[in-house]
Enzyme design. Structure first.
Site, mmCIF file in Angstrom:
data_model
loop_
_atom_site.group_PDB
_atom_site.id
_atom_site.type_symbol
_atom_site.label_atom_id
_atom_site.label_comp_id
_atom_site.label_asym_id
_atom_site.label_seq_id
_atom_site.Cartn_x
_atom_site.Cartn_y
_atom_site.Cartn_z
ATOM 1 N N SER A 192 22.799 30.437 -1.752
ATOM 2 C CA SER A 192 21.672 29.516 -1.618
ATOM 3 C C SER A 192 21.987 28.213 -2.337
ATOM 4 O O SER A 192 22.683 28.209 -3.360
ATOM 5 C CB SER A 192 20.405 30.122 -2.228
ATOM 6 O OG SER A 192 19.334 29.186 -2.217
ATOM 7 N N TYR A 228 16.214 33.494 -9.543
ATOM 8 C CA TYR A 228 16.838 33.510 -8.225
ATOM 9 C C TYR A 228 18.063 32.590 -8.213
ATOM 10 O O TYR A 228 19.118 32.951 -7.669
ATOM 11 C CB TYR A 228 15.821 33.064 -7.182
ATOM 12 C CG TYR A 228 16.372 32.878 -5.796
ATOM 13 C CD1 TYR A 228 16.749 33.973 -5.026
ATOM 14 C CD2 TYR A 228 16.493 31.610 -5.225
ATOM 15 C CE1 TYR A 228 17.244 33.815 -3.740
ATOM 16 C CE2 TYR A 228 16.979 31.431 -3.948
ATOM 17 C CZ TYR A 228 17.362 32.532 -3.200
ATOM 18 O OH TYR A 228 17.847 32.370 -1.931
#
Length: 284
Positions: free
Chosen positions: A168, A179
């Site tokens: 990501s 995250y």
């Protein structure tokens, strides 16, 4: 003169098949997180590009993806060989089961695409409870780590294979620090494993998707934003992600799936250890 190229590291001798039959023609591709989102989109595109499939998820909705993939192959005059395997990839046992069961049903995959992951919560880091930090890491780092650990020995033993990890661009972003850390781990895993595995003829690469427009999730990652304050934190994520893109928009599912399929194919045979940002110019 360049050094002699070993047989197990040589470039594909005939790439015309990539144009005539599809980028993944003749390959068996294992895709995790295939029930929805980027994983599902990649599975359908892989079927259109000539791949046979092992599809994994912890939801039996993955069987719907298999049906759609078969329809796509049929429409192109091809019979799809496929299998589905359910498993919780947040655990070593789950990953080991997916690889062993998929191999038992068909054979050892040529390609493994690790698409499990995704933000569960959005809030400033100091407000994350310890158990939620651990949950984010389990969700977005361990599935990739365990799958690489489960499939890499067999690929190395065979002397060929490709692993594509889905990371990501949120490695630089707000309100998602756990995250971000997990996906930073995926990037480091990709680079380091590529160095270890290259001599054995195995390629390991990754894409780093940016914000992506997708249908509402049929399997929610978490409870979602409940309060007005939580909704505000989520809006901040959206605004930051959009502003960081040179196109000032989210990407589409096909815009994420095509780079994954390319990196999985022999068209990318000289790309190794790289993380390709797919964020409209946001480098992550």
């Amino acid at each position: 003169m360049p050094p002699e190229v070993r047989a197990d590291q040589s470039a594909p001798t005939d790439q015309s098949v990539l144009v005539e039959q599809g980028l993944l023609a003749g390959k068996l591709v294992l895709i995790t997180g295939a029930a929805q989102g980027i994983g599902r989109e990649t599975a359908l595109l892989a079927a259109a590009q000539g791949a046979d499939l092992i599809l994994s998820d912890r939801s039996d909705l993955v069987q719907e993806t298999e049906t759609e993939a078969k329809d796509i192959a049929d429409a192109r005059g091809r019979s799809l060989t496929s299998a589905t395997v359910l498993g919780d990839l947040e655990t070593w046992e789950g990953a080991e089961h997916v690889v062993s069961e998929g191999t038992k049903k068909l054979r050892l995959p040529d390609v493994c695409i690790n698409a499990v992951g995704g933000t569960i919560w959005a809030k400033p880091y100091e407000l994350y409870e310890p158990e939620k930090i651990e949950a984010e890491i389990r969700r977005s780092l361990f599935p990739t780590m365990w799958m690489c650990r489960a499939i890499l020995p067999e690929m190395k033993s065979r002397g060929t294979g490709t692993i594509v990890n889905v990371s990501s661009i949120a490695t630089r972003g707000i309100n998602r620090v756990p995250y971000s850390a997990a996906k930073g781990g995926v990037n480091a895993l990709t680079a380091s494993l590529a160095m270890e595995a290259a001599e054995a003829g195995v390629r390991i690469v990754a894409t780093a998707p940016g914000g992506t427009e997708a249908p509402e999730r049929r399997i929610p990652r978490g409870p979602g934003a409940q309060t007005e304050e939580e909704q505000g934190w989520f809006r901040e994520v959206v605004e930051q992600t959009t502003e960081s893109s040179l196109f000032k928009r989210y990407g589409t599912l096909p815009e994420q799936a095509w780079p994954i399929v390319f990196l999985a194919s022999d068209a990318a045979s000289y790309i190794n250890g790289s993380v390709l940002p797919i964020g409209g110019g946001d480098q992550g």
